[in-house]
Each structure stands twice: as C-alpha cells, then as structure tokens.
Enzyme design. Structure first.
Site, PDB file in Angstrom:
ATOM      1  N   ARG A 161      -6.817 -17.625  12.526  1.00  0.00           N
ATOM      2  CA  ARG A 161      -6.322 -18.999  12.525  1.00  0.00           C
ATOM      3  C   ARG A 161      -5.251 -19.094  11.449  1.00  0.00           C
ATOM      4  O   ARG A 161      -5.461 -18.620  10.329  1.00  0.00           O
ATOM      5  CB  ARG A 161      -7.477 -19.959  12.204  1.00  0.00           C
ATOM      6  CG  ARG A 161      -7.084 -21.407  12.204  1.00  0.00           C
ATOM      7  CD  ARG A 161      -8.213 -22.288  11.689  1.00  0.00           C
ATOM      8  NE  ARG A 161      -8.011 -22.633  10.304  1.00  0.00           N
ATOM      9  CZ  ARG A 161      -8.536 -23.718   9.713  1.00  0.00           C
ATOM     10  NH1 ARG A 161      -9.309 -24.542  10.397  1.00  0.00           N
ATOM     11  NH2 ARG A 161      -8.315 -23.970   8.447  1.00  0.00           N
ATOM     12  N   TYR A 173      -3.808 -29.911   5.209  1.00  0.00           N
ATOM     13  CA  TYR A 173      -5.114 -29.375   5.579  1.00  0.00           C
ATOM     14  C   TYR A 173      -5.085 -27.845   5.747  1.00  0.00           C
ATOM     15  O   TYR A 173      -4.184 -27.299   6.376  1.00  0.00           O
ATOM     16  CB  TYR A 173      -5.617 -30.005   6.906  1.00  0.00           C
ATOM     17  CG  TYR A 173      -6.760 -29.216   7.434  1.00  0.00           C
ATOM     18  CD1 TYR A 173      -8.007 -29.324   6.821  1.00  0.00           C
ATOM     19  CD2 TYR A 173      -6.594 -28.280   8.440  1.00  0.00           C
ATOM     20  CE1 TYR A 173      -9.054 -28.537   7.219  1.00  0.00           C
ATOM     21  CE2 TYR A 173      -7.647 -27.485   8.857  1.00  0.00           C
ATOM     22  CZ  TYR A 173      -8.865 -27.632   8.238  1.00  0.00           C
ATOM     23  OH  TYR A 173      -9.893 -26.818   8.620  1.00  0.00           O
ATOM     24  N   ASP A 224      -5.500 -25.248  13.790  1.00  0.00           N
ATOM     25  CA  ASP A 224      -6.330 -26.456  13.701  1.00  0.00           C
ATOM     26  C   ASP A 224      -5.465 -27.648  13.281  1.00  0.00           C
ATOM     27  O   ASP A 224      -4.911 -27.656  12.178  1.00  0.00           O
ATOM     28  CB  ASP A 224      -7.435 -26.218  12.659  1.00  0.00           C
ATOM     29  CG  ASP A 224      -8.491 -27.320  12.654  1.00  0.00           C
ATOM     30  OD1 ASP A 224      -8.284 -28.348  13.318  1.00  0.00           O
ATOM     31  OD2 ASP A 224      -9.520 -27.133  11.974  1.00  0.00           O
ATOM     32  N   HIS A 226      -6.710 -30.673  13.049  1.00  0.00           N
ATOM     33  CA  HIS A 226      -7.639 -31.484  12.258  1.00  0.00           C
ATOM     34  C   HIS A 226      -7.474 -32.970  12.549  1.00  0.00           C
ATOM     35  O   HIS A 226      -7.377 -33.797  11.620  1.00  0.00           O
ATOM     36  CB  HIS A 226      -7.471 -31.185  10.766  1.00  0.00           C
ATOM     37  CG  HIS A 226      -8.761 -31.055  10.033  1.00  0.00           C
ATOM     38  ND1 HIS A 226      -9.162 -31.945   9.082  1.00  0.00           N
ATOM     39  CD2 HIS A 226      -9.751 -30.141  10.109  1.00  0.00           C
ATOM     40  CE1 HIS A 226     -10.335 -31.590   8.601  1.00  0.00           C
ATOM     41  NE2 HIS A 226     -10.718 -30.488   9.221  1.00  0.00           N
ATOM     42  N   GLU A 250      -6.826 -26.540  18.046  1.00  0.00           N
ATOM     43  CA  GLU A 250      -8.098 -27.229  17.764  1.00  0.00           C
ATOM     44  C   GLU A 250      -7.880 -28.679  17.324  1.00  0.00           C
ATOM     45  O   GLU A 250      -6.951 -28.965  16.558  1.00  0.00           O
ATOM     46  CB  GLU A 250      -8.800 -26.444  16.650  1.00  0.00           C
ATOM     47  CG  GLU A 250     -10.105 -27.048  16.216  1.00  0.00           C
ATOM     48  CD  GLU A 250     -10.681 -26.319  14.998  1.00  0.00           C
ATOM     49  OE1 GLU A 250     -10.297 -25.154  14.743  1.00  0.00           O
ATOM     50  OE2 GLU A 250     -11.494 -26.929  14.304  1.00  0.00           O
ATOM     51  N   GLU A 276     -16.193 -29.843  16.451  1.00  0.00           N
ATOM     52  CA  GLU A 276     -16.966 -29.508  15.244  1.00  0.00           C
ATOM     53  C   GLU A 276     -17.630 -30.742  14.636  1.00  0.00           C
ATOM     54  O   GLU A 276     -18.627 -30.611  13.934  1.00  0.00           O
ATOM     55  CB  GLU A 276     -16.094 -28.780  14.210  1.00  0.00           C
ATOM     56  CG  GLU A 276     -15.037 -29.656  13.559  1.00  0.00           C
ATOM     57  CD  GLU A 276     -14.167 -28.895  12.587  1.00  0.00           C
ATOM     58  OE1 GLU A 276     -13.849 -27.731  12.844  1.00  0.00           O
ATOM     59  OE2 GLU A 276     -13.807 -29.484  11.555  1.00  0.00           O
ATOM     60  N   ARG A 297     -16.832 -26.607  20.227  1.00  0.00           N
ATOM     61  CA  ARG A 297     -17.035 -26.093  18.855  1.00  0.00           C
ATOM     62  C   ARG A 297     -18.270 -26.634  18.165  1.00  0.00           C
ATOM     63  O   ARG A 297     -18.529 -26.346  16.997  1.00  0.00           O
ATOM     64  CB  ARG A 297     -15.797 -26.465  18.007  1.00  0.00           C
ATOM     65  CG  ARG A 297     -14.681 -25.582  18.387  1.00  0.00           C
ATOM     66  CD  ARG A 297     -13.498 -25.561  17.511  1.00  0.00           C
ATOM     67  NE  ARG A 297     -13.628 -25.756  16.088  1.00  0.00           N
ATOM     68  CZ  ARG A 297     -14.032 -24.836  15.217  1.00  0.00           C
ATOM     69  NH1 ARG A 297     -14.393 -23.646  15.641  1.00  0.00           N
ATOM     70  NH2 ARG A 297     -14.083 -25.107  13.922  1.00  0.00           N
ATOM     71  N   GLU A 353     -16.074 -18.834  14.580  1.00  0.00           N
ATOM     72  CA  GLU A 353     -15.315 -18.978  13.330  1.00  0.00           C
ATOM     73  C   GLU A 353     -16.087 -18.294  12.200  1.00  0.00           C
ATOM     74  O   GLU A 353     -17.306 -18.413  12.110  1.00  0.00           O
ATOM     75  CB  GLU A 353     -15.132 -20.465  13.019  1.00  0.00           C
ATOM     76  CG  GLU A 353     -14.321 -20.728  11.762  1.00  0.00           C
ATOM     77  CD  GLU A 353     -14.116 -22.230  11.510  1.00  0.00           C
ATOM     78  OE1 GLU A 353     -14.853 -23.039  12.091  1.00  0.00           O
ATOM     79  OE2 GLU A 353     -13.219 -22.561  10.727  1.00  0.00           O
ATOM     80  N   TRP A 416      -8.118 -37.532   8.193  1.00  0.00           N
ATOM     81  CA  TRP A 416      -7.976 -36.312   7.394  1.00  0.00           C
ATOM     82  C   TRP A 416      -8.334 -35.088   8.224  1.00  0.00           C
ATOM     83  O   TRP A 416      -9.151 -35.007   9.011  1.00  0.00           O
ATOM     84  CB  TRP A 416      -8.876 -36.335   6.140  1.00  0.00           C
ATOM     85  CG  TRP A 416      -8.736 -35.016   5.424  1.00  0.00           C
ATOM     86  CD1 TRP A 416      -7.676 -34.581   4.696  1.00  0.00           C
ATOM     87  CD2 TRP A 416      -9.675 -33.946   5.455  1.00  0.00           C
ATOM     88  NE1 TRP A 416      -7.882 -33.312   4.252  1.00  0.00           N
ATOM     89  CE2 TRP A 416      -9.108 -32.886   4.705  1.00  0.00           C
ATOM     90  CE3 TRP A 416     -10.931 -33.757   6.044  1.00  0.00           C
ATOM     91  CZ2 TRP A 416      -9.733 -31.656   4.524  1.00  0.00           C
ATOM     92  CZ3 TRP A 416     -11.566 -32.542   5.864  1.00  0.00           C
ATOM     93  CH2 TRP A 416     -10.965 -31.508   5.102  1.00  0.00           C
TER      94      TRP A 416
HETATM   95  O1  KDG Z   1     -16.377 -30.027   6.073  1.00  0.00           O
HETATM   96  C1  KDG Z   1     -15.178 -30.017   6.795  1.00  0.00           C
HETATM   97  C2  KDG Z   1     -14.822 -28.607   7.213  1.00  0.00           C
HETATM   98  O2  KDG Z   1     -15.909 -27.983   7.820  1.00  0.00           O
HETATM   99  C3  KDG Z   1     -13.639 -28.604   8.158  1.00  0.00           C
HETATM  100  O3  KDG Z   1     -12.536 -29.133   7.495  1.00  0.00           O
HETATM  101  C4  KDG Z   1     -13.356 -27.181   8.600  1.00  0.00           C
HETATM  102  O4  KDG Z   1     -11.909 -27.968  10.335  1.00  0.00           O
HETATM  103  C5  KDG Z   1     -12.594 -27.075   9.852  1.00  0.00           C
HETATM  104  C6  KDG Z   1     -12.676 -25.812  10.573  1.00  0.00           C
HETATM  105  O5  KDG Z   1     -12.109 -25.735  11.654  1.00  0.00           O
HETATM  106  O6  KDG Z   1     -13.318 -24.899  10.068  1.00  0.00           O
HETATM  107 MG    MG Z   2     -11.611 -27.588  12.428  1.00  0.00          MG
END
Ligand code: KDG
Ligand code: MG
Length: 416
Positions: A161, A173, A224, A226, A250, A276, A297, A353, A416
């Site tokens: 990634r 991020y 990602d 995010h 992602e 996630e 995920r 991951e 975020w």
């Molecule tokens: O606690 C937040 C994290 O687990 C996150 O920011 C990690 O986005 C994430 C990832 O894809 O691992």
């Molecule tokens: Mg993530």
C-alpha cells in the site's frame, strides 16, 4: 482422562467458564485483551481493542458482559454469541460488537485448545498454504514513497500500500516518520490535520505513475483514501488510476450512504475495498449484494468475532467479493493470529493487511505466526496461537490516546 478426551466426550463441567478478566496494556500502543478461564484450567484470549475508545469496550465487558459469562458452557459459542447480540436490546455499534468479538474469539481459542486443533482446522481446514499480505509504504513526497516501496519489495512483499505527503498539507493520512511503525493516535486529545481534496486528487495519479515506472507492472499496489472524497471525486480518482492497475482503492468515500459507490462504479473499473469501520453484516449487505465493492475489510475484532465475520464472508462469496481484513497495528496480535487462521481457511480470501507490531508489543503477545516471501503463515498450535505475558503487560500502563481529526483550510470539519 485428558482435557481433549473430556471435551470430545462432552464434559460440560470442565468447559464451564469460571472467570473472565480484562487486561489493558500499552506496550508501544494501547491494547485491551479478554481472558476467559474454564474449570479445567484451559483459557482463551480475545482482542477487544478499539483505537481511542479502549476503556469504553473494557467497561462494557466488565459491567455488562462478564457477569453473564460466568457459569456458561465455553463450548456453546453460537448460543453465547446469540445471547450477547440478540439478547441485548441495544445492539450493534463498534463498542458492543468489539466486546462480543473478544468473547467469541476467546471461546474459539478455548475450543481449539480443548480439541487439540488449530483454529483453521475447526473452521473447515486449509484452503491455501500461506496468506498474501500487504505492507505499508509511505513517504513525505513521491521520491521517498517510491524508495519505501522498494524497501518493502526487498523484504519480500508482493503487495504494498502506498501513501504520500500532499504538497501544502501537514501530516496527511498514512504518512509516518518512523519506518514500519504506524500509529495515528498519538496524543491525549485529537491532533488537528489539514485536508484539501483538489491537491490530493492532483497528486495521487502522479504517485502511481511513478510507482509503476519504478517497480513494474506485476507488483500489487494498493491505496487508502480514508473516506476523504465525495462520491464524484472518488469516481474521478478511480478512473484516473485505471492505467496503474491497483489491487484496490480503499474507502474512497464514506460508506454511510452506500449509493455513493454507484457513482464510482459507473465511471471506473478500479477495484474497491471498504469496511474496516463496519461492525455488522448489515453495514456490508447493501454494498455486497449490489456488487458495489470487490473486497470486504471488516475485521474479526470489530465485527463480532469469527462467528459473525464468517457469515459476512459467506455472503460476500455469493457475489465474488473477497476478504481483505483490516490489519493495522491497533488490532492486537490476538486478532492477527485469529485472522490468519480465518484467511487460511476461507474460500473467498483476497489479501490480509499486515503492519509490523513493535518489538515491545510482540514480547507481550508471544505468537506462532511467521512471515516468509510476502505471505504470513499461521502456526499449528491449538486455538489461534497467540498468548499474553501478563507480568510483562503490567509494566505498560494504559496511556490515553485519540485519533486525529481533519479540517479544511477554512476550518470546516472533514472526515479523517
Ligand atoms: O485506528 C485507525 C486505523 O486502524 C486506520 O487508520 C488504519 O485505515 C487504516 C488501514 O487501512 O489500516
Ligand atoms: Mg484503511
């Protein structure tokens, strides 16, 4: 009679839960672990870590779950799950589902130990030798990100990634200063970060153009977002990234409104991964059934444990959606151990991951999984194969930390 014999012969007395405890420890970062003990002396461990909200889960377990466990048959995993889920009027949500997951994983661990079998064999046996994993490369700029990808390739990774600093933005991020250590929850109150979607949308295609030029076509590359983009922006990014053949993009947009993903699908064939932050099959259902995503995920720790995530994976399998479990460092080695057994068994496995836990963390959680040539291998010990050194754990007291927040340049709150 041995413990394994007594289980096979159905000794309910031996399987009775006589104690359960929450262990909070911070070896490098915070973890919450549930230890469930049976009359026979066999115990099981479950992870209950919810980053930045650790004590909420610990309190839910201590006040509302553990009193219900004492005296139950540890072998009744399904009934205990239904008791904690259906029996509670207030259902779902990350705190509740993380607490249920901790109990569920601890009970699967006990079952494995009593039967003398590793978890993947209880689930149905091996579907693959090793589990393909992806690591995290990040850099302050494209140059540095590409050098980091090279470092992961040299360690044997087949999938990476890649995240990169955005010019003009402080702390975007996924970009870390310390190699291998990703920990965004770094202060007692949330750190503030700045976000600009236009600057980010300009940068990311350039990053992947460079990564393909430097590392060729066969390496699997992931990214990602995010949850930062609006659906139409996410559609544009997914389309702009098509030439670079990502393994997945992602969390391209927040999944609160699943219909947002229709817009992305209408414009691009870049594979999408989501989930996630999901904690129930009902969060996943619409996206899976409408074939709006390619990878799910949702992790064992945040979605009710092995018992519930197995149902999610089965639903996903009907639509050729594959698993790609969350595996950041805020999921403890206990979750990693359980996930690797699940990944070794599940038919529709995609990728796992894998971020490196710190040495301190790994010392507190002795484990039997190993990394080799871009894959993780679960061990053959009974249960999920991860333990906790309680004495050592005591040396690392809880240290309150919250995840950051993001704002636009004009001060507007953002995802975020
Ligand atoms: O606690 C937040 C994290 O687990 C996150 O920011 C990690 O986005 C994430 C990832 O894809 O691992
Ligand atoms: Mg993530």
């Amino acid at each position: 009679m041995s413990i394994a014999q007594s289980v096979l012969q159905g000794s309910v007395r031996d399987r009775q839960i006589v104690a359960a405890r929450v262990i909070v420890t911070s070896p490098g970062r915070n973890f919450v672990t549930l230890k469930v003990e049976t009359r026979s002396g066999v115990f099981g461990l479950g992870d209950a870590t919810l980053n930045g909200r650790e004590l909420a889960v610990a309190a839910y377990l201590e006040h509302h779950v553990i009193p219900n466990l004492i005296g139950r048959d540890a072998g009744c995993i399904e009934d205990t799950w239904q008791f904690l889920y259906r029996g509670a009027y207030w259902r779902r949500g990350p705190v509740t589902m993380t607490a249920i997951a901790a109990v569920d994983v601890a009970l699967w661990d006990i079952l494995g130990k009593m039967a003398g079998l590793p978890l993947y064999r209880l689930l149905g046996g091996r579907s693959r030798e090793g589990v393909l994993v992806y690591g995290h490369a990040s850099g302050r700029d494209i140059e540095e990100a590409s050098a980091e990808v090279a470092r992961f390739v040299s360690m044997g990774y087949r999938a990476v990634r890649a995240q990169c600093g955005v010019p003009g933005l402080k702390k975007p991020y996924g970009v870390t200063r310390e190699k291998n250590a990703y920990e965004p929850a770094e202060s007692e109150l949330p750190a503030e970060t700045l976000w600009s979607s236009p600057a980010y949308l300009e940068l990311v295609p350039k990053l992947f153009d460079r990564l393909r030029a430097d590392h060729g076509r066969s390496l699997e590359l992931l990214h990602d977002v995010h949850h930062r983009l609006a659906p139409i922006e996410a559609a544009r990014l997914a389309r702009d990234l098509e030439p670079y053949r990502l393994f997945w993009l992602e969390d391209a947009t927040p999944a609160d409104n699943p219909a947002g993903f229709e817009l992305i699908r209408r414009h691009a064939v870049t594979p999408l991964a989501v989930g996630e932050v999901f904690n129930s099959i009902f969060d996943c259902k619409g996206l899976i059934e409408r074939q709006l995503i390619d990878f799910i995920r949702t992790s064992i720790v945040h979605a009710g444990g092995v018992t519930h995530v197995r149902r999610i994976a089965d639903l996903a399998g009907l639509y050729q959606v594959r698993t790609g479990f969350h595996g950041a460092t805020d999921l403890s080695p206990v979750t990693m151990g359980a996930a690797l057994h699940f990944d070794t068994w599940v038919a529709n496995f995609g990728i796992q991951e894998y971020m490196h836990h710190t040495e301190q963390t790994l010392e507190v959680f002795p484990h039997d999984y190993t990394f080799r040539d871009g894959r993780l291998y679960c061990g053959e010990s009974p249960g999920h194969g991860v333990d906790i050194d309680e004495q050592l754990a005591q040396r690392y007291p809880y240290s309150p930390r919250q995840l950051p927040i993001a704002r636009l340049e004009d001060g507007t709150m953002w995802d975020w």
